[in-house]
Design an enzyme around this catalytic site. Structure first.
Site, PDB file in Angstrom:
ATOM      1  N   PHE A 168      -3.352  -0.574   7.213  1.00  0.00           N
ATOM      2  CA  PHE A 168      -3.882  -1.923   7.036  1.00  0.00           C
ATOM      3  C   PHE A 168      -5.033  -1.954   6.026  1.00  0.00           C
ATOM      4  O   PHE A 168      -5.068  -1.151   5.105  1.00  0.00           O
ATOM      5  CB  PHE A 168      -4.274  -2.527   8.388  1.00  0.00           C
ATOM      6  CG  PHE A 168      -3.095  -2.856   9.260  1.00  0.00           C
ATOM      7  CD1 PHE A 168      -2.052  -3.632   8.786  1.00  0.00           C
ATOM      8  CD2 PHE A 168      -2.994  -2.370  10.553  1.00  0.00           C
ATOM      9  CE1 PHE A 168      -0.951  -3.937   9.576  1.00  0.00           C
ATOM     10  CE2 PHE A 168      -1.903  -2.662  11.352  1.00  0.00           C
ATOM     11  CZ  PHE A 168      -0.885  -3.450  10.868  1.00  0.00           C
ATOM     12  N   PHE A 188       3.475  -8.360  -9.738  1.00  0.00           N
ATOM     13  CA  PHE A 188       4.603  -9.261  -9.489  1.00  0.00           C
ATOM     14  C   PHE A 188       4.929  -9.985 -10.798  1.00  0.00           C
ATOM     15  O   PHE A 188       4.040 -10.194 -11.635  1.00  0.00           O
ATOM     16  CB  PHE A 188       4.255 -10.287  -8.401  1.00  0.00           C
ATOM     17  CG  PHE A 188       4.272  -9.732  -7.000  1.00  0.00           C
ATOM     18  CD1 PHE A 188       5.321 -10.013  -6.140  1.00  0.00           C
ATOM     19  CD2 PHE A 188       3.246  -8.925  -6.531  1.00  0.00           C
ATOM     20  CE1 PHE A 188       5.344  -9.516  -4.838  1.00  0.00           C
ATOM     21  CE2 PHE A 188       3.253  -8.416  -5.246  1.00  0.00           C
ATOM     22  CZ  PHE A 188       4.312  -8.720  -4.392  1.00  0.00           C
ATOM     23  N   LYS A 243       0.818  -1.217   0.000  1.00  0.00           N
ATOM     24  CA  LYS A 243       0.000   0.000   0.000  1.00  0.00           C
ATOM     25  C   LYS A 243       0.852   1.268   0.000  1.00  0.00           C
ATOM     26  O   LYS A 243       0.593   2.201  -0.768  1.00  0.00           O
ATOM     27  CB  LYS A 243      -0.942  -0.037   1.205  1.00  0.00           C
ATOM     28  CG  LYS A 243      -1.759   1.208   1.433  1.00  0.00           C
ATOM     29  CD  LYS A 243      -2.889   0.957   2.407  1.00  0.00           C
ATOM     30  CE  LYS A 243      -2.419   0.251   3.658  1.00  0.00           C
ATOM     31  NZ  LYS A 243      -1.469   1.062   4.437  1.00  0.00           N
ATOM     32  N   THR A 249       3.959   1.523  -0.933  1.00  0.00           N
ATOM     33  CA  THR A 249       4.682   1.546  -2.205  1.00  0.00           C
ATOM     34  C   THR A 249       3.815   2.164  -3.301  1.00  0.00           C
ATOM     35  O   THR A 249       4.288   3.006  -4.092  1.00  0.00           O
ATOM     36  CB  THR A 249       5.107   0.122  -2.602  1.00  0.00           C
ATOM     37  OG1 THR A 249       5.920  -0.419  -1.560  1.00  0.00           O
ATOM     38  CG2 THR A 249       5.872   0.100  -3.914  1.00  0.00           C
ATOM     39  N   LYS A 254       6.974  -6.848  10.501  1.00  0.00           N
ATOM     40  CA  LYS A 254       6.402  -6.154   9.349  1.00  0.00           C
ATOM     41  C   LYS A 254       7.446  -5.374   8.557  1.00  0.00           C
ATOM     42  O   LYS A 254       7.334  -5.203   7.355  1.00  0.00           O
ATOM     43  CB  LYS A 254       5.295  -5.215   9.829  1.00  0.00           C
ATOM     44  CG  LYS A 254       4.595  -4.443   8.709  1.00  0.00           C
ATOM     45  CD  LYS A 254       3.472  -3.593   9.279  1.00  0.00           C
ATOM     46  CE  LYS A 254       2.843  -2.723   8.197  1.00  0.00           C
ATOM     47  NZ  LYS A 254       3.705  -1.626   7.772  1.00  0.00           N
ATOM     48  N   ARG A 302       2.160   8.365   7.153  1.00  0.00           N
ATOM     49  CA  ARG A 302       2.427   8.216   8.589  1.00  0.00           C
ATOM     50  C   ARG A 302       3.920   7.941   8.807  1.00  0.00           C
ATOM     51  O   ARG A 302       4.616   7.489   7.904  1.00  0.00           O
ATOM     52  CB  ARG A 302       1.621   7.046   9.166  1.00  0.00           C
ATOM     53  CG  ARG A 302       0.113   7.248   9.112  1.00  0.00           C
ATOM     54  CD  ARG A 302      -0.615   5.998   9.552  1.00  0.00           C
ATOM     55  NE  ARG A 302      -0.312   4.882   8.667  1.00  0.00           N
ATOM     56  CZ  ARG A 302      -0.475   3.605   8.995  1.00  0.00           C
ATOM     57  NH1 ARG A 302      -0.913   3.273  10.191  1.00  0.00           N
ATOM     58  NH2 ARG A 302      -0.180   2.661   8.135  1.00  0.00           N
ATOM     59  N   TRP A 331       6.954  -0.588  -7.980  1.00  0.00           N
ATOM     60  CA  TRP A 331       8.054  -1.187  -7.221  1.00  0.00           C
ATOM     61  C   TRP A 331       9.286  -1.337  -8.117  1.00  0.00           C
ATOM     62  O   TRP A 331      10.391  -1.021  -7.702  1.00  0.00           O
ATOM     63  CB  TRP A 331       7.622  -2.541  -6.666  1.00  0.00           C
ATOM     64  CG  TRP A 331       8.645  -3.170  -5.759  1.00  0.00           C
ATOM     65  CD1 TRP A 331       8.778  -2.977  -4.421  1.00  0.00           C
ATOM     66  CD2 TRP A 331       9.677  -4.094  -6.141  1.00  0.00           C
ATOM     67  NE1 TRP A 331       9.835  -3.714  -3.930  1.00  0.00           N
ATOM     68  CE2 TRP A 331      10.406  -4.401  -4.957  1.00  0.00           C
ATOM     69  CE3 TRP A 331      10.068  -4.679  -7.341  1.00  0.00           C
ATOM     70  CZ2 TRP A 331      11.498  -5.288  -4.966  1.00  0.00           C
ATOM     71  CZ3 TRP A 331      11.148  -5.547  -7.352  1.00  0.00           C
ATOM     72  CH2 TRP A 331      11.850  -5.853  -6.173  1.00  0.00           C
ATOM     73  N   ALA A 367      -3.617   1.141  12.595  1.00  0.00           N
ATOM     74  CA  ALA A 367      -5.045   1.066  12.291  1.00  0.00           C
ATOM     75  C   ALA A 367      -5.729  -0.107  12.981  1.00  0.00           C
ATOM     76  O   ALA A 367      -6.946  -0.114  13.108  1.00  0.00           O
ATOM     77  CB  ALA A 367      -5.266   0.964  10.787  1.00  0.00           C
TER      78      ALA A 367
END
Length: 556
Positions: free
Chosen positions: A301, A381, A71, A73, A105, A94, A409, A273
């Protein structure tokens, strides 16, 4: 492919004053933290506060899985792509917590060629905001215990102390502790608790405060305990408010850094979150809206947590109106929701995709309930197939959503052009009719049940006896009109992390409810969610080090 930290460390950054100039910010309106970080001054806000607002785009996602969604990214890559299309755009993010950086994470700077930098600074101490919040939180705790020790003039009941200490680290051993052991001079013996800093009410207050005066007033309203008559005792009652405000006077100012492509990024605040309200600060978002034509922000999240709280708490309290939502998913994550093991995710599997895409479907439906246009994007991907992309594209378009593939990415802003064009088209052709999910006038039980049924898809809500009593007490105290912040697992739409996809016929279990009077919302804790996480068997910290030339390694 290089690691995220290698890409970040090889990047050529420009001085932060040059980044700020893109938004019309003058050097004297910045407070520098070295060459590449700065805080935005109060003088800047005074200059821009009457400027018209730009468009507000929220980036959210499906429920997170071990397959990865990306998210942040996407948020960063979309901002970079907007800049490539000559849009005056700014990213509003954030700040990362040290807990997940050293836990499982990882950091929160984006990934690949869609990152904000300096990556190591952001993921570690940054400009000290979290340290200031931790200090203010624990100052209040120290003053509370000292008051009890020094005669207890406020008649605080030590059995009804609700203010917890905090630490920006995952440390399960601090969840439940005993303080005051030793001699009489070492304090009163009582049970105490720690939460992670991002779950502290002071984090929420900092992120919802309009200015230093509002911050001070909110801090003063914090309920720290109840007296022997059951009446609330506040930070103002302890005369703690002024000192806490002094610790936070710089932390309330938003920070500005840059992406790998030098797009401005305003980064400030960081409540989780799953256990807090999951959005960056109101001050940062409002500054971004005044400084740009398009502000791209994210909520934590999955959309059942971050987006719901962004809409029902942040937008409600701050008067914000989102113009569009970008909903992030991956083919891999949807197949994981369809029952595919992590080892098999790289194989084309349309049957599993059909089973797992119901998670995406529910999030689409939920966002549409708020009246905001949705653009679904896939973080691509190399193992994805055209057949899988086409299936998801048709699925989204049949439900009134725009769709775009993102390759940020691997390609940075260039890989986000298609998504940026789709977002621009949505902003130009579709009107947002945003409205919160529920009205202030509903009872707290009705608000909890509305979220559980409408957003999670639950059939009902079950309250522990203690939670029922807490709800009655909170309502009696006059806080029944506040919005609700649900503390729930991020891994499922339900309160059971093992229920993937789109669970049905389940109840949400509420085991504790308390008021965050300063922040201005009620927290309802579901299932087994913890406000102090623990470390995994192999923490990420085990792989972090500093090389002989002083470079940090192992961050991700």
């Amino acid at each position: 492919m290089k690691t995220d930290i290698q890409i970040a460390q090889e990047a050529t950054m420009i001085h932060i004053r040059e980044v700020a100039e893109k938004l019309g910010i003058q050097e004297e309106e910045l407070e520098f933290y070295g060459k590449y970080k700065a805080k935005l001054s109060d003088e800047l806000w005074d200059k821009i506060k009457d400027y018209p607002d730009g468009k507000l785009v929220l980036v959210t996602a499906i429920n997170p899985t071990p397959a990865g969604e990306g998210k942040t990214t996407i948020t960063v890559g979309l901002g970079e792509a907007m800049a490539r299309l000559d849009q005056k755009a700014v990213i509003a993010l954030r700040e990362p917590s040290l807990g997940p950086c050293f836990g499982i994470k990882g950091g929160a700077a984006g990934g690949g060629y869609a990152q904000v930098v300096p990556m190591e600074d952001l993921n570690l101490h940054f400009t000290g905001d979290f340290h200031a919040i931790t200090s203010a939180n624990n100052l209040l705790a120290a003053l509370l215990d000292n008051h009890i020790q020094q005669g207890n003039a406020l008649q605080i009941d030590p059995r009804q102390v609700v203010w917890k200490r905090c630490l920006d680290m995952n440390d399960r051993n601090l969840r439940n502790i005993v303080v005051g052991l030793g001699s009489k001079m070492d304090g009163m013996v009582r049970e105490d608790h720690f939460v992670i800093t991002v779950a502290s009410e002071i984090m929420a207050i900092l992120c919802l405060a309009d200015d230093i005066h509002d911050l001070r007033n909110r801090l003063g309203r914090i309920i720290v305990a109840y007296n022997f008559n059951g009446e609330p005792v506040t930070a103002d009652d302890l005369q703690a408010t002024g000192a806490m405000t002094a610790l936070l006077k710089d932390a309330i100012k938003p920070n500005i850094i840059q992406t790998l492509e030098h797009t401005p990024a305003i980064v400030h605040g960081g409540p989780f979150a799953n256990i807090a309200h999951g959005c960056n600060s109101v001050r940062a978002t409002k500054m971004a809206l005044k400084l740009s034509d398009i502000t791209i922000t994210e909520a934590g999240f999955g959309a059942d947590l971050g987006a719901e709280k962004f809409f029902d708490i942040k937008c409600r309290k701050a008067g914000l109106k989102p113009d569009a939502v970008v909903l992030v998913a991956t083919v891999r994550a949807l197949k994981y929701n369809g029952g595919v093991s992590r080892a098999e995710l790289e194989k084309e599997n349309l049957d599993a995709l059909a089973k797992g895409i119901v998670n995406l479907e529910k999030h689409i439906e939920n966002i549409q309930k708020y009246g905001v246009p949705v653009v679904v994007t896939l973080n691509s991907f190399v193992s994805d197939t055209e057949a899988e992309y086409e299936y998801i594209r048709r699925f989204c378009e049949e439900r009134g959503c725009e769709f775009a593939l993102a390759q940020v990415w691997a390609k940075g802003g260039e890989g986000g052009i298609a998504l940026a064009e789709k977002v621009l088209e949505t902003l130009e052709t579709k009107e947002s009719r945003f409205k919160p999910l529920y009205e202030d006038a509903l009872s707290l039980e009705e608000k909890i049940e509305t979220i559980a049924k409408e957003i999670y898809g639950a059939k009902g809500v079950v309250y522990e006896p203690a939670a029922k009593k807490q709800l009655a007490k909170i309502t009696e105290m006059g806080f029944g009109s506040l919005p609700v912040c649900m503390a729930k697992t991020q891994y499922s739409l339900s309160d059971d992390a093992s229920k993937l996809g789109r669970p049905e016929n389940f109840d949400v279990k509420i085991r504790e409810v308390y008021v965050s009077a300063g922040a201005g919302f009620i927290v309802a804790i579901t299932g087994t969610i913890m406000t102090m996480p623990g470390l995994p068997k192999v923490p990420a910290a085990n792989g972090i080090d500093v090389s002989e030339n002083g470079q940090i390694t192992g961050l991700f």
